[in-house]
Write a protein that holds these residues in place. Structure first.
Motif, PDB file in Angstrom:
ATOM      1  N   VAL A  65      -3.490  -5.682   3.442  1.00 22.27           N
ATOM      2  CA  VAL A  65      -3.078  -6.778   4.418  1.00 22.27           C
ATOM      3  C   VAL A  65      -1.615  -7.234   3.753  1.00 22.27           C
ATOM      4  O   VAL A  65      -0.737  -7.617   4.952  1.00 22.27           O
ATOM      5  N   THR A  66      -1.465  -7.287   2.397  1.00 25.73           N
ATOM      6  CA  THR A  66      -0.225  -7.928   2.107  1.00 25.73           C
ATOM      7  C   THR A  66       0.933  -7.109   2.437  1.00 25.73           C
ATOM      8  O   THR A  66       2.213  -7.267   2.676  1.00 25.73           O
ATOM      9  N   MET A  67       0.624  -5.757   2.208  1.00 25.16           N
ATOM     10  CA  MET A  67       1.729  -4.588   2.176  1.00 25.16           C
ATOM     11  C   MET A  67       2.269  -4.640   3.775  1.00 25.16           C
ATOM     12  O   MET A  67       3.343  -4.494   4.269  1.00 25.16           O
ATOM     13  N   ALA A  72      -2.149   7.261   3.420  1.00 28.85           N
ATOM     14  CA  ALA A  72      -0.846   7.886   3.824  1.00 28.85           C
ATOM     15  C   ALA A  72       0.030   6.741   3.551  1.00 28.85           C
ATOM     16  O   ALA A  72       1.137   6.995   2.985  1.00 28.85           O
ATOM     17  N   LEU A  73      -0.188   5.466   3.765  1.00 34.03           N
ATOM     18  CA  LEU A  73       0.790   4.449   3.696  1.00 34.03           C
ATOM     19  C   LEU A  73       0.907   4.055   2.292  1.00 34.03           C
ATOM     20  O   LEU A  73       2.035   3.958   1.867  1.00 34.03           O
ATOM     21  N   ALA A  74      -0.120   3.792   1.471  1.00 34.01           N
ATOM     22  CA  ALA A  74      -0.089   3.718   0.154  1.00 34.01           C
ATOM     23  C   ALA A  74       0.743   4.636  -0.598  1.00 34.01           C
ATOM     24  O   ALA A  74       1.453   4.512  -1.583  1.00 34.01           O
ATOM     25  N   ARG A  75       0.356   6.169  -0.294  1.00 32.84           N
ATOM     26  CA  ARG A  75       1.174   7.128  -1.230  1.00 32.84           C
ATOM     27  C   ARG A  75       2.671   7.229  -0.691  1.00 32.84           C
ATOM     28  O   ARG A  75       3.458   7.252  -1.560  1.00 32.84           O
ATOM     29  N   HIS A  76       2.832   6.691   0.583  1.00 33.89           N
ATOM     30  CA  HIS A  76       4.497   6.934   0.885  1.00 33.89           C
ATOM     31  C   HIS A  76       5.061   5.600   0.272  1.00 33.89           C
ATOM     32  O   HIS A  76       6.176   5.753  -0.234  1.00 33.89           O
ATOM     33  N   ALA A 100       4.105   3.904  -2.768  1.00 36.82           N
ATOM     34  CA  ALA A 100       3.953   4.406  -3.945  1.00 36.82           C
ATOM     35  C   ALA A 100       5.129   5.180  -4.477  1.00 36.82           C
ATOM     36  O   ALA A 100       5.293   5.045  -5.735  1.00 36.82           O
ATOM     37  N   GLY A 101       5.551   5.908  -3.566  1.00 35.72           N
ATOM     38  CA  GLY A 101       6.634   6.890  -3.758  1.00 35.72           C
ATOM     39  C   GLY A 101       8.082   6.373  -3.468  1.00 35.72           C
ATOM     40  O   GLY A 101       9.020   7.016  -3.862  1.00 35.72           O
ATOM     41  N   LEU A 102       8.315   5.087  -3.413  1.00 41.69           N
ATOM     42  CA  LEU A 102       9.466   4.397  -3.147  1.00 41.69           C
ATOM     43  C   LEU A 102      10.394   4.453  -4.564  1.00 41.69           C
ATOM     44  O   LEU A 102       9.782   4.262  -5.479  1.00 41.69           O
ATOM     45  N   ARG A 103      11.535   4.756  -4.360  1.00 36.49           N
ATOM     46  CA  ARG A 103      12.404   4.832  -5.510  1.00 36.49           C
ATOM     47  C   ARG A 103      12.892   3.622  -5.874  1.00 36.49           C
ATOM     48  O   ARG A 103      13.533   2.835  -5.182  1.00 36.49           O
ATOM     49  N   PRO A 104      12.586   3.195  -7.075  1.00 39.31           N
ATOM     50  CA  PRO A 104      13.114   1.645  -7.925  1.00 39.31           C
ATOM     51  C   PRO A 104      14.684   1.697  -7.443  1.00 39.31           C
ATOM     52  O   PRO A 104      15.309   2.752  -7.650  1.00 39.31           O
ATOM     53  N   ARG A 105      15.160   0.596  -7.364  1.00 39.31           N
ATOM     54  CA  ARG A 105      16.590   0.264  -7.259  1.00 39.31           C
ATOM     55  C   ARG A 105      16.791  -0.986  -8.173  1.00 39.31           C
ATOM     56  O   ARG A 105      15.864  -1.718  -8.470  1.00 39.31           O
ATOM     57  N   LEU A 118       2.536  -2.999  -4.886  1.00 40.12           N
ATOM     58  CA  LEU A 118       1.120  -3.389  -4.096  1.00 40.12           C
ATOM     59  C   LEU A 118       0.545  -1.971  -3.843  1.00 40.12           C
ATOM     60  O   LEU A 118      -0.854  -1.648  -3.994  1.00 40.12           O
ATOM     61  N   ALA A 119       1.223  -0.816  -3.474  1.00 38.13           N
ATOM     62  CA  ALA A 119       0.735   0.550  -3.104  1.00 38.13           C
ATOM     63  C   ALA A 119       0.071   1.275  -4.273  1.00 38.13           C
ATOM     64  O   ALA A 119      -0.909   1.609  -4.084  1.00 38.13           O
ATOM     65  N   LYS A 120       0.710   0.999  -5.500  1.00 39.61           N
ATOM     66  CA  LYS A 120       0.093   1.654  -6.612  1.00 39.61           C
ATOM     67  C   LYS A 120      -1.381   0.920  -6.994  1.00 39.61           C
ATOM     68  O   LYS A 120      -2.002   1.434  -7.652  1.00 39.61           O
ATOM     69  N   ARG A 121      -1.179  -0.595  -6.728  1.00 38.31           N
ATOM     70  CA  ARG A 121      -2.421  -1.257  -7.122  1.00 38.31           C
ATOM     71  C   ARG A 121      -3.328  -0.886  -5.770  1.00 38.31           C
ATOM     72  O   ARG A 121      -4.468  -0.761  -6.401  1.00 38.31           O
TER      73      ARG A 121
END
Length: 210
Positions: free
Chosen positions: A141-143, A165-169, A171-176, A192-195
């Motif tokens: 819900v938070t995401m 699929a949303l969580a996987r996408h 979680a794969g965001l590249r940190p900046r 949040l996605a990794k959690r």
């Protein structure tokens, strides 16, 4: 007859003779040493007819199990009426005395459920499973709420995706480097996605165990 008022950190017990007279009271810690102290103390007065224990489904569950394993009869004494407690003032000793009196008078007769069998195993696993499911839903819900304010590109990339699929996408965001709100948003979504993924795996594992 022994009455026990149970709490998180200490239990208060009262021993009553067969004509309703209070002989003594005792306060013990809620651990095995305290339980053994209670048992030794109770049996020092003679034959124990029964233990009337409040809250055998919560704070008194471990004590009730200990006493049953020691061969004693345990009865759920119930919690005292809150209105009476407000009128008469709170007293753990009085609650323990009333627990013993309720059993002696025959008002309390319910045998508490055992906390040692398969049903208890399932209950414990269900607690962990339900909490993981609840927290997983909150993370999703938070995401989704945060994505409402995301840049157009990220919202377009994630539109229409299933939860997995949303969580996987995300979680794969590249940190900046944290140089602005968009960077902070990407970091937060990734966390949040990794959690969510961790909780999803935990919920499925608990489901399989049950």
């Amino acid at each position: 007859m022994i009455g026990v008022d149970t709490h998180k950190h200490v239990h208060v017990a009262a021993v009553m003779d067969t004509i309703g007279g209070i002989l003594a009271t005792l306060t013990i810690p809620t651990d095995t040493g305290g339980f053994q102290q209670l048992l030794d103390w109770a049996t020092s007065f003679g034959k124990v007819l029964a233990f009337g224990v409040e809250g055998t489904g919560s704070y008194g569950a471990t004590l009730a199990s200990f006493l049953r394993r020691a061969g004693h009869k345990v009865v759920e004494a119930g919690r005292p009426d809150r209105r009476l407690r407000r009128m008469n003032g709170k007293s753990d000793t009085l609650d323990a005395e009333n627990a013993a009196r309720a059993v002696l008078a025959g008002f309390a007769t319910a045998t508490p459920k055992t906390a040692d069998g398969e049903a208890e195993m399932i209950r414990q696993l269900k607690i962990a499973h339900d909490q993981a499911v609840e927290q997983r839903a909150a993370a999703m819900v938070t995401m989704k709420a945060m994505l409402v304010h995301a840049p157009d590109g990220l919202r377009h990339e994630t539109a229409g995706k299933t939860q997995i699929a949303l969580a996987r996408h995300l979680a794969g965001l590249r940190p900046r480097q944290l140089e602005g709100p968009e960077d902070a948003l990407r970091h937060a979504l990734r966390t949040l996605a990794k959690r969510w993924q961790y909780l999803d795996a935990e919920a499925k594992e608990d489901e399989d165990d049950r």
